[in-house]
Design a protein around this motif. Sequence first.
Motif, mmCIF file in Angstrom:
data_model
loop_
_atom_site.group_PDB
_atom_site.id
_atom_site.type_symbol
_atom_site.label_atom_id
_atom_site.label_comp_id
_atom_site.label_asym_id
_atom_site.label_seq_id
_atom_site.Cartn_x
_atom_site.Cartn_y
_atom_site.Cartn_z
ATOM 1 N N THR A 5 24.155 -32.558 18.627
ATOM 2 C CA THR A 5 25.210 -31.649 19.052
ATOM 3 C C THR A 5 24.901 -31.187 20.467
ATOM 4 O OG1 THR A 5 26.416 -29.595 18.566
ATOM 5 C CG2 THR A 5 24.066 -29.616 18.042
ATOM 6 N N ASN A 7 26.788 -28.688 23.547
ATOM 7 C CA ASN A 7 27.851 -27.892 24.158
ATOM 8 C C ASN A 7 27.797 -28.118 25.669
ATOM 9 O OD1 ASN A 7 29.253 -25.747 25.483
ATOM 10 N ND2 ASN A 7 29.173 -24.526 23.624
ATOM 11 N N LEU A 55 28.086 -34.724 18.643
ATOM 12 C CA LEU A 55 29.205 -33.791 18.674
ATOM 13 C C LEU A 55 29.277 -33.165 20.058
ATOM 14 C CD1 LEU A 55 31.417 -32.113 17.114
ATOM 15 C CD2 LEU A 55 29.642 -30.362 16.874
ATOM 16 N N VAL A 57 30.736 -30.256 21.973
ATOM 17 C CA VAL A 57 31.362 -28.942 21.884
ATOM 18 C C VAL A 57 31.877 -28.592 23.278
ATOM 19 C CG1 VAL A 57 31.024 -26.516 21.287
ATOM 20 C CG2 VAL A 57 29.767 -28.290 20.046
ATOM 21 N N LEU A 98 36.686 -29.986 20.012
ATOM 22 C CA LEU A 98 35.537 -30.535 19.296
ATOM 23 C C LEU A 98 35.791 -32.027 19.105
ATOM 24 C CD1 LEU A 98 35.187 -27.761 16.596
ATOM 25 C CD2 LEU A 98 33.357 -28.405 18.161
ATOM 26 N N LYS A 145 39.459 -22.524 17.069
ATOM 27 C CA LYS A 145 38.932 -23.877 17.250
ATOM 28 C C LYS A 145 38.616 -24.430 15.858
ATOM 29 C CE LYS A 145 36.597 -22.573 21.585
ATOM 30 N NZ LYS A 145 36.968 -21.143 21.545
ATOM 31 N N PRO A 147 37.226 -26.290 12.879
ATOM 32 C CA PRO A 147 36.143 -27.263 12.755
ATOM 33 C C PRO A 147 36.677 -28.668 12.463
ATOM 34 C CG PRO A 147 35.564 -25.255 11.621
ATOM 35 C CD PRO A 147 37.005 -25.121 12.018
ATOM 36 N N GLY A 164 31.817 -30.525 12.316
ATOM 37 C CA GLY A 164 31.489 -30.004 13.641
ATOM 38 C C GLY A 164 32.174 -28.670 13.846
ATOM 39 N N HIS A 166 32.505 -24.719 16.102
ATOM 40 C CA HIS A 166 32.273 -23.830 17.239
ATOM 41 C C HIS A 166 32.822 -22.477 16.822
ATOM 42 C CE1 HIS A 166 32.794 -23.052 21.877
ATOM 43 N NE2 HIS A 166 31.842 -22.331 21.327
ATOM 44 N N GLY A 217 26.798 -27.911 15.436
ATOM 45 C CA GLY A 217 27.620 -27.336 16.478
ATOM 46 C C GLY A 217 27.062 -26.039 17.013
#
Length: 332
Positions: A5, A7, A55, A57, A98, A145, A147, A164, A166, A217
């Motif tokens: 994951t 971001n 993932l 983010v 995502l 958001k 998932p 996933g 956020h 995430g």
Amino acid sequence: MRLATYNIEWFANLFDKNDTLIADDSWSGRYNVTKVQQIEAIAKVLSAVDADAILIVEAPNTGKSQNTVRALQGFAETFDLRTSQAIMGFPNDTHQELALLYDPEQLSVRHDPKETTNNRAPRFDHEFRIDLDVDATEDVVRFSKPPMELEVKSKSGFEFRLIGAHLKSKAPHGADNRDEAIRISIANRRKQLAQAVWLSRRVKAHVAEGEPVVLLGDLNDGPGLDEFEHLFGRSSVEILLDAGLYDPHAVSANSLRPGSIPSTARFPKPKEGRFLEALLDYVMISEDLRDRQPKWRIWHPFNDTGCWALPELREALLTASDHFPVTLDIDL
């Protein structure tokens, strides 16, 4: 197999309305970093991590002319990443999507937000009802958001659910004074905890059906992040751990004597002349996956010896985002 994951801060700013990379010297969303510098740094990090699936983010936007999948697959093609395919779930209005980048030679993936027989665990694009403040009145919670829920099958034929997420930020954005900041912070934390309960019930529903689950995430939660964390008794992370999920970083951080808390993000505090380190990003697995030799790693430029030993990677991690990748190596 390696799952990850990551971001990526202001990733959407690096693409034009047609999802073409803006590789020039104009400023990116990151302080004192140009778009071309951030683009090159992201590519170096993704190449070094070399995950079978990662993932993203805060992925590029889907909108009137933009498309998250097209942008990510174009990025992967530009830098010859083996994660050449992308998939996303429900689009949102926040310009922070995502999406999953994955290697089609190692995984087959499809978006599968199937209905459950348990109405206490609705699909993530639906509404969730819960009494947040014990006033005998149900509150209606929605994800800004939603998932992403995927059905994943490995090359060996092993099937599992990948979620996933956020979660809601607790920061009091838009507050004009301290009283308003307190009110917004408490409201945001209440909503975040409700989202965590929603996630936990969804996980329990899949586990009850005999489906292994990987939840990964940015949960926007960890110990010591704000002055209101004791107000509600439990954190979002604790709610998910109580659902039967496991992440060693989450467990160590939530113990009574955590010692040195792991960190997955680093935010500048200019007025204080320092950086705030925080544990926000997780890769959690259901109990039935713990016997498959799982190994976690936070790609922190200063705390991970492998990253520290490679100056080019270290600088790329600092340039690409204010978060660092988290990986899980597991036998699937």
